[in-house]
Design a protein around this motif. Structure first.
Motif, PDB file in Angstrom:
ATOM      1  N   ALA A  71      -0.585   3.755  -6.296  1.00 51.11           N
ATOM      2  CA  ALA A  71      -2.033   4.694  -6.237  1.00 51.11           C
ATOM      3  C   ALA A  71      -1.572   6.070  -6.037  1.00 51.11           C
ATOM      4  O   ALA A  71      -2.313   6.824  -6.507  1.00 51.11           O
ATOM      5  CB  ALA A  71      -2.774   3.942  -5.214  1.00 51.11           C
ATOM      6  N   CYS A  72      -0.304   6.292  -5.858  1.00 51.07           N
ATOM      7  CA  CYS A  72       0.204   7.746  -5.547  1.00 51.07           C
ATOM      8  C   CYS A  72       0.317   8.401  -6.913  1.00 51.07           C
ATOM      9  O   CYS A  72       0.004   9.572  -7.146  1.00 51.07           O
ATOM     10  CB  CYS A  72       1.287   7.854  -4.971  1.00 51.07           C
ATOM     11  SG  CYS A  72       2.654   6.679  -5.158  1.00 51.07           S
ATOM     12  N   CYS A  73       0.533   7.660  -8.018  1.00 53.02           N
ATOM     13  CA  CYS A  73       1.049   8.166  -9.294  1.00 53.02           C
ATOM     14  C   CYS A  73       0.197   7.576 -10.263  1.00 53.02           C
ATOM     15  O   CYS A  73       0.443   7.475 -11.601  1.00 53.02           O
ATOM     16  CB  CYS A  73       2.473   7.871  -9.506  1.00 53.02           C
ATOM     17  SG  CYS A  73       3.116   6.274  -9.475  1.00 53.02           S
ATOM     18  N   LEU A  90       0.916  -1.215  -0.082  1.00 54.03           N
ATOM     19  CA  LEU A  90       0.216   0.018  -0.159  1.00 54.03           C
ATOM     20  C   LEU A  90       0.972   1.146  -0.011  1.00 54.03           C
ATOM     21  O   LEU A  90       2.008   1.212   0.168  1.00 54.03           O
ATOM     22  CB  LEU A  90      -0.964   0.041   1.289  1.00 54.03           C
ATOM     23  CG  LEU A  90      -1.897  -1.311   1.177  1.00 54.03           C
ATOM     24  CD1 LEU A  90      -2.549  -1.345   2.705  1.00 54.03           C
ATOM     25  CD2 LEU A  90      -3.091  -0.879   0.248  1.00 54.03           C
ATOM     26  N   CYS A  91       0.325   2.292  -0.066  1.00 56.41           N
ATOM     27  CA  CYS A  91       1.147   3.491  -0.427  1.00 56.41           C
ATOM     28  C   CYS A  91       1.114   4.163   0.743  1.00 56.41           C
ATOM     29  O   CYS A  91       0.145   4.742   1.406  1.00 56.41           O
ATOM     30  CB  CYS A  91       0.537   4.442  -1.574  1.00 56.41           C
ATOM     31  SG  CYS A  91       1.436   5.788  -1.810  1.00 56.41           S
ATOM     32  N   HIS A  92       2.514   4.322   1.341  1.00 53.83           N
ATOM     33  CA  HIS A  92       2.493   5.193   2.487  1.00 53.83           C
ATOM     34  C   HIS A  92       2.175   6.870   2.454  1.00 53.83           C
ATOM     35  O   HIS A  92       1.884   7.356   3.393  1.00 53.83           O
ATOM     36  CB  HIS A  92       4.105   5.206   2.852  1.00 53.83           C
ATOM     37  CG  HIS A  92       4.788   4.123   3.467  1.00 53.83           C
ATOM     38  ND1 HIS A  92       5.605   4.066   4.553  1.00 53.83           N
ATOM     39  CD2 HIS A  92       4.203   2.696   3.321  1.00 53.83           C
ATOM     40  CE1 HIS A  92       5.782   2.785   4.867  1.00 53.83           C
ATOM     41  NE2 HIS A  92       5.151   2.024   4.251  1.00 53.83           N
ATOM     42  N   ARG A 118       7.927  -0.938  -3.361  1.00 52.82           N
ATOM     43  CA  ARG A 118       6.958  -1.353  -2.050  1.00 52.82           C
ATOM     44  C   ARG A 118       5.178  -0.837  -2.162  1.00 52.82           C
ATOM     45  O   ARG A 118       4.831  -1.333  -1.471  1.00 52.82           O
ATOM     46  CB  ARG A 118       7.564  -0.798  -0.846  1.00 52.82           C
ATOM     47  CG  ARG A 118       8.950  -1.685  -0.421  1.00 52.82           C
ATOM     48  CD  ARG A 118       9.185  -1.310   1.064  1.00 52.82           C
ATOM     49  NE  ARG A 118      10.762  -1.738   1.300  1.00 52.82           N
ATOM     50  CZ  ARG A 118      11.130  -0.763   1.905  1.00 52.82           C
ATOM     51  NH1 ARG A 118      10.759   0.162   2.505  1.00 52.82           N
ATOM     52  NH2 ARG A 118      12.575  -1.012   2.077  1.00 52.82           N
ATOM     53  N   CYS A 119       5.377   0.185  -3.132  1.00 49.92           N
ATOM     54  CA  CYS A 119       3.991   0.517  -3.238  1.00 49.92           C
ATOM     55  C   CYS A 119       3.610   0.272  -4.939  1.00 49.92           C
ATOM     56  O   CYS A 119       4.382   0.632  -5.672  1.00 49.92           O
ATOM     57  CB  CYS A 119       3.969   2.109  -2.960  1.00 49.92           C
ATOM     58  SG  CYS A 119       2.775   3.018  -3.852  1.00 49.92           S
ATOM     59  N   ARG A 120       2.216  -0.093  -4.812  1.00 52.41           N
ATOM     60  CA  ARG A 120       1.829  -0.528  -6.134  1.00 52.41           C
ATOM     61  C   ARG A 120       1.396   0.730  -7.205  1.00 52.41           C
ATOM     62  O   ARG A 120       0.961   0.569  -8.288  1.00 52.41           O
ATOM     63  CB  ARG A 120       0.674  -1.311  -6.423  1.00 52.41           C
ATOM     64  CG  ARG A 120       0.914  -2.889  -5.777  1.00 52.41           C
ATOM     65  CD  ARG A 120      -0.222  -3.774  -5.930  1.00 52.41           C
ATOM     66  NE  ARG A 120      -0.183  -4.797  -5.296  1.00 52.41           N
ATOM     67  CZ  ARG A 120      -0.952  -5.833  -4.890  1.00 52.41           C
ATOM     68  NH1 ARG A 120      -2.182  -5.755  -5.512  1.00 52.41           N
ATOM     69  NH2 ARG A 120      -0.638  -6.918  -4.189  1.00 52.41           N
ATOM     70  N   PRO A 171       5.248   9.721  -7.762  1.00 45.06           N
ATOM     71  CA  PRO A 171       5.414   8.785  -6.924  1.00 45.06           C
ATOM     72  C   PRO A 171       6.140   8.675  -5.676  1.00 45.06           C
ATOM     73  O   PRO A 171       6.913   9.544  -5.455  1.00 45.06           O
ATOM     74  CB  PRO A 171       6.348   7.794  -7.901  1.00 45.06           C
ATOM     75  CG  PRO A 171       6.894   8.831  -8.727  1.00 45.06           C
ATOM     76  CD  PRO A 171       6.093  10.172  -9.144  1.00 45.06           C
ATOM     77  N   CYS A 172       5.525   7.825  -4.680  1.00 50.30           N
ATOM     78  CA  CYS A 172       6.224   8.242  -3.314  1.00 50.30           C
ATOM     79  C   CYS A 172       7.333   7.429  -3.397  1.00 50.30           C
ATOM     80  O   CYS A 172       7.716   6.584  -4.435  1.00 50.30           O
ATOM     81  CB  CYS A 172       5.323   7.505  -2.274  1.00 50.30           C
ATOM     82  SG  CYS A 172       4.945   5.617  -2.440  1.00 50.30           S
ATOM     83  N   PHE A 173       8.027   7.393  -2.219  1.00 47.56           N
ATOM     84  CA  PHE A 173       9.321   6.816  -1.863  1.00 47.56           C
ATOM     85  C   PHE A 173       9.320   5.332  -1.942  1.00 47.56           C
ATOM     86  O   PHE A 173      10.006   4.714  -3.006  1.00 47.56           O
ATOM     87  CB  PHE A 173      10.029   7.377  -0.685  1.00 47.56           C
ATOM     88  CG  PHE A 173      11.387   6.848  -0.182  1.00 47.56           C
ATOM     89  CD1 PHE A 173      12.401   7.248  -1.082  1.00 47.56           C
ATOM     90  CD2 PHE A 173      11.523   6.062   0.754  1.00 47.56           C
ATOM     91  CE1 PHE A 173      13.608   6.659  -0.882  1.00 47.56           C
ATOM     92  CE2 PHE A 173      12.878   5.335   0.890  1.00 47.56           C
ATOM     93  CZ  PHE A 173      13.785   5.765   0.047  1.00 47.56           C
ATOM     94  N   GLY A 174       8.220   4.708  -1.639  1.00 46.78           N
ATOM     95  CA  GLY A 174       8.277   3.356  -1.625  1.00 46.78           C
ATOM     96  C   GLY A 174       7.740   2.820  -2.940  1.00 46.78           C
ATOM     97  O   GLY A 174       8.250   1.771  -3.285  1.00 46.78           O
ATOM     98  N   HIS A 175       7.184   3.551  -3.757  1.00 47.59           N
ATOM     99  CA  HIS A 175       6.877   3.232  -5.101  1.00 47.59           C
ATOM    100  C   HIS A 175       8.214   3.084  -5.816  1.00 47.59           C
ATOM    101  O   HIS A 175       8.502   1.909  -6.611  1.00 47.59           O
ATOM    102  CB  HIS A 175       6.031   4.024  -5.960  1.00 47.59           C
ATOM    103  CG  HIS A 175       5.616   3.644  -7.433  1.00 47.59           C
ATOM    104  ND1 HIS A 175       5.084   2.277  -7.511  1.00 47.59           N
ATOM    105  CD2 HIS A 175       5.979   4.390  -8.667  1.00 47.59           C
ATOM    106  CE1 HIS A 175       4.954   2.336  -8.792  1.00 47.59           C
ATOM    107  NE2 HIS A 175       5.558   3.276  -9.619  1.00 47.59           N
ATOM    108  N   GLN A 176       9.077   3.797  -5.654  1.00 47.37           N
ATOM    109  CA  GLN A 176      10.331   3.690  -6.379  1.00 47.37           C
ATOM    110  C   GLN A 176      11.160   2.424  -5.939  1.00 47.37           C
ATOM    111  O   GLN A 176      11.924   1.918  -6.576  1.00 47.37           O
ATOM    112  CB  GLN A 176      11.375   5.052  -5.829  1.00 47.37           C
ATOM    113  CG  GLN A 176      10.739   6.354  -6.495  1.00 47.37           C
ATOM    114  CD  GLN A 176      11.231   7.589  -5.737  1.00 47.37           C
ATOM    115  OE1 GLN A 176      12.538   7.762  -5.601  1.00 47.37           O
ATOM    116  NE2 GLN A 176      10.589   8.462  -5.665  1.00 47.37           N
TER     117      GLN A 176
HETATM  118 ZN   LIG Z   1       3.018   5.306  -3.236  1.00 45.89          ZN
END
Ligand SMILES: [Zn+2]
Length: 476
Positions: free
Chosen positions: A368-370, A341-343, A364-366, A356-361
């Protein structure tokens, strides 16, 4: 053994089984000092009528005791006989309890080392299920002299039983059993030892007080007496560690119908009165939970709330509970990572809209932020991931009474509960209403009470009776 000058085998006949209200009708004693065996017995005028059923059982009639001495006339002589002896009886608590109460009524405090032959038999013959006197007479081929159920005949059987044990059982085994049974709880030095004899063995809650009436500790048990004594036997590590036993000056107890009542009352007393040692055992709680709050875009974001801001008893969409903010955040972070999930969307890190969040890079995040995952899908996955933490919503429209049948002391209690909050217990209908009337508009949520109630409702161990929101409605 050496510490007792003599053995006192004793049996009483009484007008009934309750040492508080019933009276002694006969005393039989076999006193053994060295080789000397002295038998003594007397009828006692109970100053109350003997129920017919008891007259049949014991063979002691009202006419027989009419001219017998009353207890007060015998007390001095009896006390002299008991002095320095080991008090031995079958179900010794019964006989000792009756005598103690009879002496107490005269302002005399009876103190003796007591040995119960039921317990002795059980210890020596643990494989046997029954240890009543009739069974023991058969098992050990004891000789009944005189009328069974008369005091002296029964006391004599105990003396025979004892002699049989001494002949048949290895001395070390016998002495060891005695030593174990005579081990006395080390009563706190400031506490009146007599109080311990009055504690009932029913479910309930006990309170230990220290100097200046400071509340030290609250505990609960389905066997009050056993539990309280176990504290003084050193069975309880807690008490050894805290050396609490010697701080106790006074104790109180409250009987409850059953375990649920004891659990609820204990939790309430600990919350409201914060006993010194319970407080030391629990971390101070800054109780909080995640609440999913709707956003404009149709998704929702977890917001950390505490019990002061939100009524945990009635609010919906709560996940937790956590004892600190830090624990709540760590838990959500862990869930997010496990479920990709997105932090940023969860508010655990500051994100920039559309970026994109840090986790997406770090994959770790699928995303949803971007825009790589739809926000609604992310939302659904979040709710699924949190499902295990969801707090139960109060399942009734208003307050309910949980009816608990008694196992010992009280026969039935109604525990009044609303929005997971315990308002108190009542034995009578009218008390239920006064509990409801007296309760605050929003009683404080307590996590222990919540857990106790969730468990009790899940187990269906009590009957639930919904209560109208106002007493007038009940009357109508
Ligand atoms: Zn994210």
């Amino acid at each position: 053994m050496a510490k007792h000058e003599k053995l006192i085998f004793i049996d009483l006949e009484t007008t009934g089984a309750n040492p508080i209200v019933d009276r002694i009708t006969e005393i039989g004693i076999v006193e053994v000092q060295g080789d000397q065996v002295t038998r003594w017995s007397t009828l006692v005028n109970p100053e109350v009528p003997i129920p017919p059923f008891i007259q049949n059982l014991t063979g002691i009639s009202n006419a027989m005791v009419a001219s017998a001495p009353v207890f007060a006339e015998l007390a001095e002589d009896l006390l002299e006989r008991l002095r320095g002896g080991l008090f031995i009886a079958h179900n010794a608590r019964f006989d000792y309890g009756f005598l103690r109460n009879a002496f107490k009524a005269m302002g005399v405090s009876l103190r003796a080392d007591v040995l119960c032959t039921v317990k002795l038999s059980r210890k020596l013959f643990p494989e046997e299920a029954k240890h009543n006197l009739d069974i023991l007479v058969q098992r050990h081929a004891l000789k009944v002299e005189g009328d069974r159920h008369r005091a002296l005949a029964d006391a004599d059987l105990l003396w025979q039983l004892w002699s049989k044990f001494r002949r048949d059982i290895a001395p070390e085994t016998f002495e060891q059993a005695l030593a174990q049974l005579l081990q006395r709880p080390s009563t706190p030095s400031h506490l009146d030892a007599d109080v311990l004899d009055e504690i009932p063995d029913t479910p309930g809650v006990y309170l230990f007080y220290g100097e200046n009436n400071a509340l030290l500790y609250v505990g609960k048990s389905v066997h009050l007496r056993q539990r309280v004594l176990s504290h003084f036997n050193g069975d309880h590590r807690l008490f050894q560690d805290m050396r609490m036993s010697q701080q106790i000056h006074r104790l109180e107890w409250r009987e409850t119908a059953g375990e649920l009542g004891a659990l609820l009352l204990e939790a309430q007393l600990i919350k409201d009165r914060q006993p010194i040692h319970n407080r030391a055992l629990r971390r101070q709680r800054d109780l909080c939970a995640w609440q999913l709050r709707a956003q404009e875009d149709g998704t929702s974001q977890p917001v950390l709330v505490n019990a002061a801001e939100v009524d945990f008893g009635s609010a919906e969409g709560l996940y937790g509970l956590f004892s600190s903010r830090k624990k709540a955040e760590n838990s959500l972070r862990e869930i997010a990572d496990t479920h990709e999930l997105c932090h940023a969307l969860l508010g655990l890190e500051k994100g920039q809209p559309g970026k994109p969040c840090f986790g997406h890079q770090l994959r770790r995040c699928r995303g949803a932020c971007c825009g790589k995952e739809s926000k609604l899908l992310h939302q659904a996955r979040l709710e699924a991931a949190l499902a295990g933490l969801k707090l139960a919503t109060w399942p009734y429209p208003g307050a309910v009474a949980l009816i608990e049948k008694g196992a010992g002391g009280k026969t039935e209690e109604a525990h009044v509960v609303h929005n997971w909050c315990y308002l108190g217990s009542a034995c009578a209908e009218s008390d239920v209403w006064s509990l409801l009337e007296r309760s605050p508009a929003r009683p404080a949520f307590d996590v222990d009470t919540y857990k106790i109630l969730v468990r009790a409702l899940a187990k269906k161990q009590v009957k639930v009776r919904p209560l109208p929101s106002r007493p007038e409605q009940a009357a109508a």
